[in-house]
Every structure is written in structure tokens, then in C-alpha cells.
Design a protein around this motif. Structure first.
Motif, PDB file in Angstrom:
ATOM      1  N   LEU A 404      66.894  26.380 -61.093  1.00 32.09           N
ATOM      2  CA  LEU A 404      67.942  25.374 -60.929  1.00 32.09           C
ATOM      3  C   LEU A 404      67.369  23.960 -61.013  1.00 32.09           C
ATOM      4  O   LEU A 404      67.994  23.053 -61.590  1.00 32.09           O
ATOM      5  N   ALA A 405      66.164  23.770 -60.444  1.00 32.70           N
ATOM      6  CA  ALA A 405      65.547  22.443 -60.515  1.00 32.70           C
ATOM      7  C   ALA A 405      65.218  22.059 -61.956  1.00 32.70           C
ATOM      8  O   ALA A 405      65.372  20.894 -62.348  1.00 32.70           O
ATOM      9  N   ILE A 406      64.768  23.027 -62.746  1.00 35.51           N
ATOM     10  CA  ILE A 406      64.476  22.750 -64.161  1.00 35.51           C
ATOM     11  C   ILE A 406      65.748  22.343 -64.893  1.00 35.51           C
ATOM     12  O   ILE A 406      65.771  21.366 -65.650  1.00 35.51           O
ATOM     13  N   LYS A 407      66.853  23.083 -64.675  1.00 33.79           N
ATOM     14  CA  LYS A 407      68.108  22.716 -65.317  1.00 33.79           C
ATOM     15  C   LYS A 407      68.628  21.372 -64.821  1.00 33.79           C
ATOM     16  O   LYS A 407      69.197  20.576 -65.602  1.00 33.79           O
ATOM     17  N   TYR A 408      68.437  21.117 -63.558  1.00 35.47           N
ATOM     18  CA  TYR A 408      68.866  19.834 -62.998  1.00 35.47           C
ATOM     19  C   TYR A 408      68.087  18.680 -63.629  1.00 35.47           C
ATOM     20  O   TYR A 408      68.659  17.627 -63.966  1.00 35.47           O
ATOM     21  N   ALA A 409      66.786  18.882 -63.818  1.00 32.02           N
ATOM     22  CA  ALA A 409      65.967  17.840 -64.446  1.00 32.02           C
ATOM     23  C   ALA A 409      66.391  17.597 -65.895  1.00 32.02           C
ATOM     24  O   ALA A 409      66.458  16.442 -66.348  1.00 32.02           O
ATOM     25  N   ARG A 410      66.680  18.657 -66.613  1.00 31.66           N
ATOM     26  CA  ARG A 410      67.159  18.476 -67.984  1.00 31.66           C
ATOM     27  C   ARG A 410      68.502  17.735 -68.004  1.00 31.66           C
ATOM     28  O   ARG A 410      68.747  16.889 -68.876  1.00 31.66           O
ATOM     29  N   PHE A 411      69.382  18.096 -67.066  1.00 31.96           N
ATOM     30  CA  PHE A 411      70.674  17.417 -66.981  1.00 31.96           C
ATOM     31  C   PHE A 411      70.491  15.921 -66.717  1.00 31.96           C
ATOM     32  O   PHE A 411      71.138  15.069 -67.364  1.00 31.96           O
ATOM     33  N   LEU A 412      69.610  15.601 -65.778  1.00 31.19           N
ATOM     34  CA  LEU A 412      69.396  14.190 -65.471  1.00 31.19           C
ATOM     35  C   LEU A 412      68.778  13.444 -66.640  1.00 31.19           C
ATOM     36  O   LEU A 412      69.106  12.271 -66.890  1.00 31.19           O
ATOM     37  N   ASP A 418      68.340   9.691 -67.114  1.00 31.23           N
ATOM     38  CA  ASP A 418      67.522   9.234 -65.980  1.00 31.23           C
ATOM     39  C   ASP A 418      66.319  10.156 -65.873  1.00 31.23           C
ATOM     40  O   ASP A 418      66.323  11.145 -65.122  1.00 31.23           O
ATOM     41  N   LEU A 419      65.262   9.845 -66.655  1.00 29.14           N
ATOM     42  CA  LEU A 419      64.092  10.720 -66.696  1.00 29.14           C
ATOM     43  C   LEU A 419      63.335  10.706 -65.378  1.00 29.14           C
ATOM     44  O   LEU A 419      62.811  11.741 -64.929  1.00 29.14           O
ATOM     45  N   ASP A 445      56.499  18.538 -69.800  1.00 29.87           N
ATOM     46  CA  ASP A 445      57.425  18.314 -70.912  1.00 29.87           C
ATOM     47  C   ASP A 445      58.189  16.999 -70.751  1.00 29.87           C
ATOM     48  O   ASP A 445      58.355  16.241 -71.701  1.00 29.87           O
ATOM     49  N   LEU A 446      58.692  16.768 -69.523  1.00 31.79           N
ATOM     50  CA  LEU A 446      59.436  15.537 -69.308  1.00 31.79           C
ATOM     51  C   LEU A 446      58.558  14.307 -69.493  1.00 31.79           C
ATOM     52  O   LEU A 446      59.000  13.288 -70.045  1.00 31.79           O
ATOM     53  N   CYS A 447      57.333  14.399 -69.041  1.00 34.91           N
ATOM     54  CA  CYS A 447      56.422  13.267 -69.242  1.00 34.91           C
ATOM     55  C   CYS A 447      56.190  12.987 -70.722  1.00 34.91           C
ATOM     56  O   CYS A 447      56.038  11.828 -71.137  1.00 34.91           O
ATOM     57  N   LEU A 448      56.145  14.037 -71.523  1.00 31.73           N
ATOM     58  CA  LEU A 448      55.952  13.855 -72.959  1.00 31.73           C
ATOM     59  C   LEU A 448      57.198  13.303 -73.644  1.00 31.73           C
ATOM     60  O   LEU A 448      57.130  12.912 -74.816  1.00 31.73           O
TER      61      LEU A 448
END
Length: 618
Positions: A404-412, A418-419, A445-448
């Protein structure tokens, strides 16, 4: 009976209730009692025209008592006056047809009589003319004899005027013409006699012959409909005989019963009569209410009728009965209902449906995802954030919380743009579950995804994960490899790359030692010797493969488990190396940087697909 006893004087109300009942289940195969009660009520008040109108509808419906209905209809027609049973329009039409048939018959007989009489008159005239010619010849002979005698007596000199011959001929001709005129004058009145004019709408002038003809024609017209009904009943009789339990019961139905219902429904659907199909579905859902397959079959049929009016309300009613009454604990039906309401732009209804089923079936991840995405599709982003936080905090399973946290991060990152908030959500999840490899890889991945990659940020995430005391050797090898790959592409100094390569060699050595200890244990030997076939050698048995068995057991095979992180490096196993091969030259050859690395990688060279940050997710 209740309506009759309380509304006995209200004819219109009672008739409306009968019509309501007939509309609801009058097409059922076993609805004969309902039709009989309706006819009996109309018959008691001697409304025979309405009785015949009901029979006109009933005779076209295949029911169990189809033969009895036709016999009763014939009795009604034969036992009562046609003026009280048939409508005026039908009476006038049948009466007119009767007289047209009679006129056509009379015209045919009169033409035949004329032909016979004309032929007989011609024969008579020819005979009379023959006799007259014979008499003329005799008279001519007599006159000649007289003339000769006169000539002998008198000495020449003829009399003035016409001769007897001419006179006789003239008289004969006049008599012939007179005869012809007399014949014409006799025949002309018959031809010119005007036909009688009949007022067909005046039913008081009906005679017995007309009444008998009208009754016969009325019955024969319904007999054609009855024949079609007989064929329809014959086609459905075997299915009706196969229905052994038409009522609802909690006990399961036999397989033969279920198959019979399916075949019967397919038969009616193939016929294409929408009303009959819907009535049969309603009959089926009484006996098979606890079988969701029949509810789904009806929904699929209704969806095929989406161009017709009123189908949306029918579909919604079927979903309501299935989910609220018979299958309140079926998440699949509720998910379909929510999707249907969302397609009708009824987002509030879809959210309410999902909330209801979640209360009955909590802790279903699919329901959580659907609720969040319904709110996202209608633009309620704040509600999405609230639901994500609620589900992450309420779950007791660390793996589900990480997902859920991974999906939440992608959503944000992708929806809210809002990275940093996404990285914060992942950081919080990693603190709750430090061993979650997927969360750490997603952070990388998000950092990249930043426009300018922060080298220290990515390296710090990798070092923090590898610095854990309880990290598995194969996981440490995985992150050490990814650190080398990242610094090779984005590193600012060669010293940092060299340090990462040394750390990778040390991780490989420790991992190989741990693997040897595991293979040398007695339990490992017993399990390996009990297996059939030769022991796999090389990369498949002892290597540390990102997509292999060791990674799958450890739970960090992110490339294989989640397609968002690129294609897995199938077959790109860590090569088994001897302690004396721990050098930079052998390392480069092993990992595909030199010419000898083609055997280690599935692509024959450096495979970016195994690096999650270079996959095809974005």
C-alpha cells in the motif's frame, strides 16, 4: 380473493389487478390457473367480448393447458350470440367477407348459366331457320308451277308491284328481326337488374346463414394461432418436464436440474423473444437463487440489450436483489455492481456499494484498491489520501502495508506531483519494516525520477539497507550489485565506484561461503539425495539469481514479482566463483563488462532490465 371481497363493486380496480398479475407471470408455462380465474371473473358478469379478448391473448401463449383453452374458446363462440362475443369491427368484416364470397359464387353460376342458355338458343334458331328454308323452297316450287300455268293462259304482260316471292321474303325477314328483338328484350332486364344494397353495420339484420359463417370463420382464424402455439409447446415440453423443483429451497439442486435450466435459458435466448426470456430468468432465479452463475447469466443477457429502453433499471434491480438479498457476502458481485454504477456516472452509489461489502468482508485488498481508485477517478484526491493512510495504518500485515505504501508513493508522485511526499511515505514504511526490499527499491526508483539525480541520496538508501545486521547475504549481494550499476552510470568519482566494487566482491565471498555451509549440512544432503535426476550445476543450484529460486524464497525478487520494475534478468545468475578468482578482472568478466560476460547475462551483455530504475514502469 382478497381484492374481490374488499373491492367487489370496483370493476376497474379488479381488472387492473388481474392485468398486473398477467403482466408479471402470464407468460409462464404453468400460468393456466391465473388465466382461468381472470376468464371466470369476466364470464360471471357476462362480459363475453372481454372473455374473447382474453382468449385471443391466451391462445398465442404456450402454456400447459393449451388444448383446454382452445376448446373453451370454441364453447364460448358456439354457445353465445356473435353480437355479444365478437367486436363490432370483426363482425362487420366477417359479414362483408361472407357476402363477397356469396356474390363471387353467384356470378360464377350466372355466367355458366348464360353460356348454357346461349348455346341452346343458337341450336334452336338454326333448326327453325332450316325448316323455314325448306318451306321457302317448297313455296318457290309451287309459285313456279303457278307462273307457268298463268303464262300458258295469258299471253304475256306481268302485273305491277312486288312478287309474292319478294313479299314472302320480306315477311320472313321481318319475322326474324322481330324474334331477335324479342330475345334481346327478354335478356336485357336480367342483366340490367340492380344488386341489392346491404348495410353491414346493421347487425339486427343478421340471418342464420351469416351467423353460422361468422362463427366458423372466427374459430378458424384462432385455430391458425393455436397450431403455432402447439408447435411452441412441443419445443418446450422436454425442458418443462425436466424441472423437478420450481420453488426455492436451501438444499442444493442436482446437476441435471442445473443443466436443464441452462439449456432452457439458452433455448429461449436463441429464440429472441425478450419478454419470454426475462420471464424464464425470473422463474429460474426462484429455484436457483443461491447460484450466482445464473445471476451473472441474466446480467450478461441484459448487457447485450443495452440499446433498448429500460435496461439500465433492470440491470440495477438484478444487482440489488443479488447483492442485498441472496449474495450479500459475494465481493465479486459487488465489485461488478460498483463498476456498473460507475459507468452510469453514479460515483456515490459505487462508493456506497463498496463500503457496504467492506463492512461485511473486511481486510480485502482488492476492495481497498477499488475504493481508492473510485475516488481518484472522480477527482476526490483528498479522499484518496485519507483512504491510503487509513489502510496503511489499520493493516497488521507488514507486506500489505508495504504494498500500500508503494502504491501511495506512486499516487503522490504521478497524480499529485509531490515526489517528496512519496519518498516520505516510503521512508515511513521502511522504518516500520526495515527488511522490505520492495520498499527500498521503490525509494531508489523515485529518487531516479528527479530531473537531477541526487547521487548521495540514492547511495545513502542503499548503504542504509545493506548496513542492517539481519540482512541476508543474497540480499546484500543484490544491493551491492545495484550500487555498482548505479555508480557506473551516475557516479561522479571513480573512487566511489571502486569502493562499491570491493564491497560487492566481499558480499559475493560471504554469500558463497554461506551457500557452501548450507549445502554441507546433513539435512541439505538428505534432501538433495532424495530428489530424482542429477543435481543441477552452476548458476541454477548455487548462484544468487535476481529472478531465481533463492531470491524467490527470500522474498526480494522484485523484478519477477512486480512488472513495474522492468523485465527480470532470466538466467542472469551470479556465477559460482572460487576464492582465488576474487579479482577485478574476473569480476568484470563475470558480470558482462568484458568479452567473457556473455555467458552470464541473458542478453549477452549488460542488461539494464534487471535494474529496477531502468525498467519500463514509467
Amino acid at each position: 380473493m382478497h381484492v374481490k371481497s374488499h373491492h367487489g363493486e370496483d370493476e376497474q380496480f379488479i381488472r387492473s389487478q388481474y392485468e398486473r398479475a398477467v403482466k408479471a407471470c402470464g407468460l409462464e408455462f404453468r400460468s393456466d390457473k391465473l388465466w382461468d380465474a381472470y376468464i371466470r371473473w369476466e364470464n360471471e358478469s357476462k362480459r363475453y367480448q372481454r372473455v374473447v379478448q382474453i382468449y385471443d391473448r391466451l391462445l398465442a401463449i404456450p402454456t400447459q393447458g393449451y388444448n383446454g383453452h382452445f376448446d373453451n374458446f370454441q364453447d364460448v363462440i358456439n354457445q353465445h350470440a356473435v353480437t355479444s362475443t365478437l367486436a363490432n369491427e370483426e363482425l362487420v368484416r366477417l359479414r362483408k367477407d361472407f357476402h363477397e364470397r356469396q356474390q363471387s359464387k353467384s356470378s360464377k353460376s350466372s355466367s355458366k348459366h348464360r353460356r348454357d342458355s346461349s348455346s341452346s338458343s343458337k341450336d334452336k334458331d338454326s333448326k327453325e331457320r332450316g325448316e323455314r328454308e325448306k318451306d321457302k323452297d317448297k313455296d318457290k316450287d309451287k309459285e313456279k308451277d303457278k307462273d307457268k300455268e298463268k303464262e300458258k293462259r295469258e299471253s304475256g304482260g306481268g302485273g305491277a308491284g312486288k312478287s309474292p316471292k319478294d313479299t314472302s321474303e320480306t315477311q320472313v325477314d321481318e319475322s326474324d328481326s322481330t324474334t331477335d328483338l324479342t330475345t334481346e328484350s327478354e335478356s336485357s332486364p336480367a342483366a340490367s337488374k340492380p344488386a341489392l344494397q346491404i348495410d353491414f353495420s346493421d347487425l339486427s339484420t343478421l340471418n342464420d346463414e351469416e351467423v353460422a359463417s361468422i362463427k366458423d370463420r372466427a374459430i378458424s382464424a384462432r385455430r391458425k394461432v393455436h397450431k403455432l402455439t402447439v408447435s411452441a409447446v412441443t419445443a418446450r415440453w422436454s425442458f418443462e418436464e425436466g424441472i423437478k423443483r420450481p420453488y426455492f429451497h436451501v438444499k442444493p439442486l442436482e446437476r441435471a436440474q442445473l443443466k436443464n435450466w441452462k439449456d432452457y435459458l439458452d433455448f429461449e435466448i436463441e429464440k429472441g423473444d425478450r419478454e419470454r426470456v426475462l420471464v424464464l430468468f425470473e422463474r429460474c432465479l426462484i429455484a436457483c437463487a443461491l447460484y450466482d452463475e445464473f445471476w451473472l447469466k441474466m446480467l450478461r443477457y441484459l448487457e447485450s440489450l443495452e440499446d433498448q429502453s429500460g435496461v439500465v433499471d433492470l440491470v440495477r434491480d438484478v444487482y440489488r436483489r443479488a447483492c442485498r438479498i441472496h449474495h450479500p457476502d459475494k465481493p465479486s458481485l459487488h465489485l461488478m455492481w460498483a463498476a456498473f454504477e460507475e459507468c452510469q456516472m453514479n460515483f456515490d452509489g459505487a462508493a456506497d456499494i463498496l463500503q457496504r461489502i467492506e463492512q461485511r468482508c473486511p481486510n480485502l485488498l482488492q476492495l481497498s484498491y477499488r475504493r481508492i481508485n473510485v475516488e481518484r477517478r472522480r477527482g476526490a484526491l483528498d479522499k484518496c489520501r485519507e483512504l491510503y493512510k487509513h489502510y496503511i495504518e489499520s493493516t497488521k500485515n507488514k507486506g500489505i502495508a508495504g504494498s500500500l505504501a508503494i502504491k501511495y508513493a506512486r499516487f503522490l508522485n504521478k497524480i499529485c506531483h509531490d515526489l517528496d511526499a512519496g519518498l516520505a511515505a516510503l521512508q515511513q514504511a521502511l522504518e516500520l519494516d526495515p527488511a522490505n526490499t520492495r520498499v527500498a527499491l521503490q525509494m531508489i526508483d523515485l529518487c531516479l525520477q528527479r530531473s537531477k539525480v541526487d547521487e548521495q541520496e540514492v547511495v545513502q538508501i542503499m548503504d542504509k539497507f545493506m548496513a542492517r545486521a539481519d540482512i541476508e547475504p543474497d540480499q546484500k549481494v543484490l544491493f551491492a550489485q545495484r550500487k555498482v550499476e548505479f555508480l557506473e552510470d551516475f557516479g561522479s568519482t571513480a573512487r566511489g565506484l571502486q569502493d562499491a566494487q570491493r564491497a560487492l566482491q566481499q558480499a559475493l565471498s560471504k554469500a558463497n561461503e554461506a551457500q557452501k555451509k548450507g549445502d554441507g549440512s546433513p539435512s541439505r544432503k538428505n534432501s538433495s539425495s532424495s530428489k530424482e535426476g542429477p543435481v543441477p550445476s552452476g548458476s541454477s543450484a548455487t548462484a544468487y539469481n535476481n529472478g531465481g529460486s533463492a531470491a524467490a524464497v527470500a522474498g526480494y525478487n522484485y523484478g519477477a514479482a512486480n512488472p513495474y520494475y522492468g523485465q527480470q534478468n532470466a538466467g542472469a545468475a551470479y556465477p559460482q566463483q572460487a576464492p582465488q578468482q576474487a579479482s577485478y578482472d574476473s569480476y568484470y568478466n563475470q558480470w558482462g563488462y568484458g568479452s567473457g560476460g556473455a555467458t552470464a547475462s541473458s542478453g549477452g551483455g549488460y542488461n539494464y532490465g534487471q535494474w529496477s530504475g531502468y525498467g519500463n514502469y514509467y
